[in-house]
Design a protein around this motif. Structure first.
Motif, PDB file in Angstrom:
ATOM      1  N   PRO A  25       0.800  -1.230   0.000  1.00 22.23           N
ATOM      2  CA  PRO A  25       0.000   0.000   0.000  1.00 22.23           C
ATOM      3  C   PRO A  25       0.837   1.285   0.000  1.00 22.23           C
ATOM      4  CG  PRO A  25      -0.174  -1.117   2.115  1.00 22.23           C
ATOM      5  CD  PRO A  25       0.557  -2.039   1.191  1.00 22.23           C
ATOM      6  N   ALA A  26       2.006   1.272   0.627  1.00 19.83           N
ATOM      7  CA  ALA A  26       2.837   2.490   0.629  1.00 19.83           C
ATOM      8  C   ALA A  26       3.280   2.819  -0.793  1.00 19.83           C
ATOM      9  CB  ALA A  26       4.044   2.323   1.544  1.00 19.83           C
ATOM     10  N   LYS A  27       3.702   1.812  -1.536  1.00 30.18           N
ATOM     11  CA  LYS A  27       4.140   2.026  -2.918  1.00 30.18           C
ATOM     12  C   LYS A  27       2.965   2.452  -3.796  1.00 30.18           C
ATOM     13  CE  LYS A  27       6.958   1.967  -6.376  1.00 30.18           C
ATOM     14  NZ  LYS A  27       7.786   3.147  -6.584  1.00 30.18           N
ATOM     15  N   GLU A  30       2.065   6.032  -3.322  1.00 24.73           N
ATOM     16  CA  GLU A  30       3.019   6.884  -4.036  1.00 24.73           C
ATOM     17  C   GLU A  30       2.666   6.953  -5.525  1.00 24.73           C
ATOM     18  OE1 GLU A  30       7.696   6.592  -5.164  1.00 24.73           O
ATOM     19  OE2 GLU A  30       7.105   5.985  -3.140  1.00 24.73           O
ATOM     20  N   ASN A  31       2.420   5.797  -6.126  1.00 24.15           N
ATOM     21  CA  ASN A  31       2.057   5.763  -7.548  1.00 24.15           C
ATOM     22  C   ASN A  31       0.738   6.476  -7.809  1.00 24.15           C
ATOM     23  OD1 ASN A  31       4.352   4.327  -8.107  1.00 24.15           O
ATOM     24  ND2 ASN A  31       3.328   2.354  -8.198  1.00 24.15           N
ATOM     25  N   TYR A  32      -0.197   6.339  -6.883  1.00 22.01           N
ATOM     26  CA  TYR A  32      -1.504   6.988  -7.022  1.00 22.01           C
ATOM     27  C   TYR A  32      -1.350   8.509  -7.043  1.00 22.01           C
ATOM     28  CZ  TYR A  32      -6.379   8.212  -6.073  1.00 22.01           C
ATOM     29  OH  TYR A  32      -7.645   8.752  -6.137  1.00 22.01           O
ATOM     30  N   GLY A  33      -0.391   9.004  -6.262  1.00 20.46           N
ATOM     31  CA  GLY A  33      -0.151  10.441  -6.223  1.00 20.46           C
ATOM     32  C   GLY A  33      -0.320  11.066  -4.861  1.00 20.46           C
ATOM     33  N   LEU A  34      -0.664  10.252  -3.879  1.00 18.44           N
ATOM     34  CA  LEU A  34      -0.823  10.732  -2.511  1.00 18.44           C
ATOM     35  C   LEU A  34       0.003   9.851  -1.588  1.00 18.44           C
ATOM     36  CD1 LEU A  34      -4.692  11.337  -2.549  1.00 18.44           C
ATOM     37  CD2 LEU A  34      -2.883  13.019  -2.883  1.00 18.44           C
ATOM     38  N   PRO A  35       1.333  10.014  -1.623  1.00 19.53           N
ATOM     39  CA  PRO A  35       2.203   9.128  -0.865  1.00 19.53           C
ATOM     40  C   PRO A  35       1.952   9.196   0.635  1.00 19.53           C
ATOM     41  CG  PRO A  35       3.463  10.933  -1.866  1.00 19.53           C
ATOM     42  CD  PRO A  35       2.053  11.063  -2.333  1.00 19.53           C
ATOM     43  N   SER A  36       1.983   8.011   1.248  1.00 25.86           N
ATOM     44  CA  SER A  36       1.775   7.951   2.693  1.00 25.86           C
ATOM     45  C   SER A  36       2.471   6.720   3.262  1.00 25.86           C
ATOM     46  CB  SER A  36       0.285   7.873   3.009  1.00 25.86           C
ATOM     47  OG  SER A  36       0.098   7.732   4.401  1.00 25.86           O
ATOM     48  N   THR A  37       3.090   6.923   4.404  1.00 27.38           N
ATOM     49  CA  THR A  37       3.656   5.799   5.156  1.00 27.38           C
ATOM     50  C   THR A  37       2.804   5.514   6.395  1.00 27.38           C
ATOM     51  OG1 THR A  37       5.124   7.317   6.325  1.00 27.38           O
ATOM     52  CG2 THR A  37       6.023   6.219   4.362  1.00 27.38           C
ATOM     53  N   ASP A  38       1.714   6.235   6.539  1.00 24.33           N
ATOM     54  CA  ASP A  38       0.813   6.079   7.682  1.00 24.33           C
ATOM     55  C   ASP A  38      -0.012   4.795   7.520  1.00 24.33           C
ATOM     56  OD1 ASP A  38      -1.094   6.260   9.682  1.00 24.33           O
ATOM     57  OD2 ASP A  38      -1.921   8.175   9.003  1.00 24.33           O
ATOM     58  N   ALA A  40      -2.630   3.823   8.931  1.00 29.76           N
ATOM     59  CA  ALA A  40      -4.070   4.093   8.887  1.00 29.76           C
ATOM     60  C   ALA A  40      -4.510   4.485   7.475  1.00 29.76           C
ATOM     61  CB  ALA A  40      -4.436   5.190   9.882  1.00 29.76           C
ATOM     62  N   ALA A  41      -3.687   5.268   6.796  1.00 28.83           N
ATOM     63  CA  ALA A  41      -4.013   5.673   5.423  1.00 28.83           C
ATOM     64  C   ALA A  41      -3.959   4.487   4.468  1.00 28.83           C
ATOM     65  CB  ALA A  41      -3.057   6.765   4.958  1.00 28.83           C
ATOM     66  N   HIS A  42      -3.189   3.473   4.825  1.00 27.26           N
ATOM     67  CA  HIS A  42      -3.092   2.303   3.955  1.00 27.26           C
ATOM     68  C   HIS A  42      -4.418   1.568   3.840  1.00 27.26           C
ATOM     69  CE1 HIS A  42       1.542   2.201   4.528  1.00 27.26           C
ATOM     70  NE2 HIS A  42       1.128   3.226   3.803  1.00 27.26           N
ATOM     71  N   GLY A  43      -5.286   1.752   4.820  1.00 27.73           N
ATOM     72  CA  GLY A  43      -6.629   1.183   4.710  1.00 27.73           C
ATOM     73  C   GLY A  43      -7.379   1.783   3.530  1.00 27.73           C
ATOM     74  N   PHE A  44      -7.202   3.081   3.313  1.00 33.86           N
ATOM     75  CA  PHE A  44      -7.847   3.725   2.165  1.00 33.86           C
ATOM     76  C   PHE A  44      -7.234   3.250   0.855  1.00 33.86           C
ATOM     77  CE2 PHE A  44      -8.756   6.789   5.587  1.00 33.86           C
ATOM     78  CZ  PHE A  44     -10.143   6.811   5.477  1.00 33.86           C
ATOM     79  N   VAL A  45      -5.932   3.025   0.859  1.00 38.32           N
ATOM     80  CA  VAL A  45      -5.262   2.510  -0.343  1.00 38.32           C
ATOM     81  C   VAL A  45      -5.806   1.124  -0.671  1.00 38.32           C
ATOM     82  CG1 VAL A  45      -3.045   1.813  -1.329  1.00 38.32           C
ATOM     83  CG2 VAL A  45      -3.187   3.875   0.097  1.00 38.32           C
ATOM     84  N   ARG A  46      -5.968   0.316   0.354  1.00 38.00           N
ATOM     85  CA  ARG A  46      -6.518  -1.027   0.129  1.00 38.00           C
ATOM     86  C   ARG A  46      -7.969  -0.954  -0.347  1.00 38.00           C
ATOM     87  NH1 ARG A  46      -2.951  -2.380   4.842  1.00 38.00           N
ATOM     88  NH2 ARG A  46      -1.322  -3.681   3.913  1.00 38.00           N
ATOM     89  N   ALA A  47      -8.716   0.038   0.126  1.00 40.28           N
ATOM     90  CA  ALA A  47     -10.088   0.219  -0.361  1.00 40.28           C
ATOM     91  C   ALA A  47     -10.087   0.565  -1.854  1.00 40.28           C
ATOM     92  CB  ALA A  47     -10.797   1.307   0.438  1.00 40.28           C
ATOM     93  N   LEU A  48      -9.153   1.425  -2.265  1.00 36.56           N
ATOM     94  CA  LEU A  48      -9.014   1.727  -3.699  1.00 36.56           C
ATOM     95  C   LEU A  48      -8.649   0.463  -4.466  1.00 36.56           C
ATOM     96  CD1 LEU A  48      -7.062   5.116  -3.633  1.00 36.56           C
ATOM     97  CD2 LEU A  48      -9.443   4.765  -4.293  1.00 36.56           C
TER      98      LEU A  48
END
Length: 122
Positions: A25-27, A30-38, A40-48
């Motif tokens: 999810p961190a990578k 970054e590719n999506y355009g909203l890099p995050s190492t948090d 908690a934010a990775h939950g949103f990446v996984r939802a995407l």
């Protein structure tokens, strides 16, 4: 038909994005355009990623069923997802996210081309 071949590639791409979102999810953020190492934010990446995987499965379902109308509509509506992703990244980061904006923009245009191929029965 070329439209069917490209639809299969779109479906595989969506499934790969979904799998990537779960695996890295961190990578993907970054590719999506909203890099995050948090984490908690990775939950949103996984939802995407789940969204993308489901779109891939829907496209594959209509492709296998040879339902060109539903396939075309799904691909066209998927272009709206790409355009929305572009708008989200642009609103958050502006032109500083050039490569991510390019990915979303090219993806959106690509989906519209695939939709046109399906529609024209090419």
């Amino acid at each position: 038909m070329i439209g069917s071949i490209f639809s299969a590639l779109v479906a595989i791409s969506f499934l790969a994005l979904g799998a990537g979102a779960y695996a890295a999810p961190a990578k993907l953020s970054e590719n999506y355009g909203l890099p995050s190492t948090d984490p908690a934010a990775h939950g949103f990446v996984r939802a995407l990623g789940a969204r993308d995987a489901v779109l891939g499965l829907i496209i594959l379902t209509f492709l296998i069923a040879k339902d060109r109308g539903a396939l075309g509509a799904t691909v066209a509506l998927s272009a709206l997802v790409g355009a929305s992703d572009f708008a989200i990244v642009y609103a958050a980061r502006g032109k500083t996210a050039k490569s991510s904006l390019a990915i979303h923009g090219i993806g959106t245009i690509g989906l519209l081309v695939v939709w046109a191929l399906i529609r024209l029965k090419i």
